[in-house]
Design a protein around this motif. Sequence first.
Motif, PDB file in Angstrom:
ATOM      1  N   LYS A   2       6.998   8.519   8.783  1.00 45.41           N
ATOM      2  CA  LYS A   2       6.003   8.504   7.712  1.00 45.41           C
ATOM      3  C   LYS A   2       6.704   8.170   6.397  1.00 45.41           C
ATOM      4  O   LYS A   2       7.669   8.844   6.017  1.00 45.41           O
ATOM      5  N   THR A  58       4.395   4.451   9.558  1.00 49.27           N
ATOM      6  CA  THR A  58       3.116   4.528   8.857  1.00 49.27           C
ATOM      7  C   THR A  58       3.405   4.722   7.375  1.00 49.27           C
ATOM      8  O   THR A  58       4.161   5.621   7.000  1.00 49.27           O
ATOM      9  N   SER A  87       1.428   0.707  10.259  1.00 47.06           N
ATOM     10  CA  SER A  87       0.084   1.119   9.846  1.00 47.06           C
ATOM     11  C   SER A  87       0.127   1.556   8.391  1.00 47.06           C
ATOM     12  O   SER A  87       1.182   1.925   7.880  1.00 47.06           O
ATOM     13  N   THR A  96      -7.560   4.046   7.136  1.00 43.29           N
ATOM     14  CA  THR A  96      -6.322   3.713   7.836  1.00 43.29           C
ATOM     15  C   THR A  96      -6.449   2.325   8.440  1.00 43.29           C
ATOM     16  O   THR A  96      -7.468   2.000   9.058  1.00 43.29           O
ATOM     17  N   GLN A  98      -4.570   0.401  11.135  1.00 46.33           N
ATOM     18  CA  GLN A  98      -3.593   0.524  12.210  1.00 46.33           C
ATOM     19  C   GLN A  98      -3.008  -0.832  12.557  1.00 46.33           C
ATOM     20  O   GLN A  98      -3.736  -1.814  12.655  1.00 46.33           O
TER      21      GLN A  98
END
Length: 197
Positions: A2, A58, A87, A96, A98
């Motif tokens: 992340k 992400t 993402s 979001t 993806q």
Amino acid sequence: MKIGYARVSTVGQDLETQEAILKAEGCERLYVEKVTGTSTAPRKELANMIDNVRAGDTVYVTKIDRLARSITDLNKIVSELNNKGVSIVFIKENMTFQAGDNVSSINTLLFNILGSFAQFERDLIVERTTEGRERAKAQGKHMGRPASSNERDIRKAIELMNDRENNGLSVTDICKLTGVKRATLYARMKEEKTVEK
């Protein structure tokens, strides 16, 4: 992994709130910068983030307008990240994108609408600032910082400059003595030479 991206456009704005939100989302690495969002060119941390992300990562951003203020740049950045297998999550908008997904038509529509609003808001601010500046000029108001010195101080500084052979003062000495800034002094001396011609 992340990854968080945070940006403010002016020195006076605070990055701490964005950083706190991104850390609360579990971001292990943050890319943070203070730079205007009108163009992606000077945004080094954004470029570093795009270079360093890997497939499966992400990216979290607190709001769409923190990533870009132009719909074109926004689409380009999101597409580039998705194409790398990354993402992207916009926290405030709860959206979001993806990597590898066939993004739904409604999500794409919402994304473009929200990005357009961010660009529209920026354009309004620029327009209002320009109108305010023009209105102030029309009313004879001076824009920018007030003059650092009064006319008497400037005259004294010019006299001292013209008599430097006798007084032995440097330009720095004269500026300190009279409180006139060097740029102001040189500009006024140049004006007077132009008038004499």
